[in-house]
Enzyme design. Structure first.
Site, PDB file in Angstrom:
ATOM      1  N   GLY A  59      22.426  18.384 -22.429  1.00 58.51           N
ATOM      2  CA  GLY A  59      21.787  17.114 -22.746  1.00 58.51           C
ATOM      3  C   GLY A  59      21.425  16.269 -21.545  1.00 58.51           C
ATOM      4  N   HIS A  60      21.669  16.727 -20.350  1.00 58.90           N
ATOM      5  CA  HIS A  60      21.443  15.918 -19.137  1.00 58.90           C
ATOM      6  C   HIS A  60      20.634  16.709 -18.126  1.00 58.90           C
ATOM      7  CE1 HIS A  60      22.477  13.244 -15.699  1.00 58.90           C
ATOM      8  NE2 HIS A  60      22.700  12.362 -16.642  1.00 58.90           N
ATOM      9  N   PHE A  61      19.459  16.860 -18.184  1.00 58.93           N
ATOM     10  CA  PHE A  61      18.480  16.469 -19.201  1.00 58.93           C
ATOM     11  C   PHE A  61      17.746  17.729 -19.649  1.00 58.93           C
ATOM     12  CE2 PHE A  61      19.035  12.748 -16.507  1.00 58.93           C
ATOM     13  CZ  PHE A  61      19.276  11.766 -17.438  1.00 58.93           C
ATOM     14  N   LEU A  66      20.192  17.854 -14.471  1.00 55.24           N
ATOM     15  CA  LEU A  66      20.746  17.159 -13.307  1.00 55.24           C
ATOM     16  C   LEU A  66      22.236  16.965 -13.530  1.00 55.24           C
ATOM     17  CD1 LEU A  66      18.127  14.273 -12.866  1.00 55.24           C
ATOM     18  CD2 LEU A  66      18.234  16.427 -11.599  1.00 55.24           C
TER      19      LEU A  66
END
Length: 154
Positions: A59-61, A66
């Site tokens: 989820g990041h991203f 990252l």
């Protein structure tokens, strides 16, 4: 103290199994893969291999993974913990991350990077409160730096 010359390949002073014997962190929060230098009460240098299959990258991203800055700081804190927790003549207990000062992020960290984290003890007060200077680099470039504080919890 064991120190590697700059042209030596990174070999472990402490391997993953030994690190797990010194730090309480476990997957997915065990963020130190190898220790290259360890002088309890003074200094530690360690590596964190950043891999795409780590859970935060879901989820990041999406489409542009990252490493979250808080996890870079946590990795630095774990290396700092190796300095503080292994000092002789300290009371037994759990040293926890208690604060940060002056942390700055200089560039993104992405899967495939290898963080090289260097921490040096700045102070220890009443055998309960420690402060370390921490830096994380990738390929010799500074990605994060700051001061981290630790407190002993009985």
């Amino acid at each position: 103290m064991t120190v590697l010359a700059s042209n030596d390949p990174p070999t472990a002073v402490l391997n993953a199994e030994q690190i797990m014997g010194l730090l309480p962190h476990r997957y997915p929060f065990a963020l130190v893969d190898r220790v290259l230098e360890h002088v309890p009460g003074e200094r530690a240098v360690a590596l964190k291999n950043v891999t795409f299959n780590e859970p935060q990258f879901q989820g990041h991203f999406p489409g542009r993974p990252l490493m979250p800055g808080v996890l870079i700081v946590e990795a630095m804190a774990q290396v700092g913990g190796l300095i503080v927790t292994q000092m002789p003549d300290l009371p037994k207990g759990l040293f926890v991350f208690a604060g940060i000062d002056g942390v700055r992020f200089r560039r993104p960290v992405v899967p495939g990077d290898q963080l090289r984290i260097t921490c040096e003890l700045l102070s220890l007060k009443r055998k309960r409160f420690g402060k370390v200077k921490a830096e994380a680099t990738v390929d010799g470039q500074l990605v994060c730096s700051g001061e981290l504080m630790f407190s002993l919890v009985d």
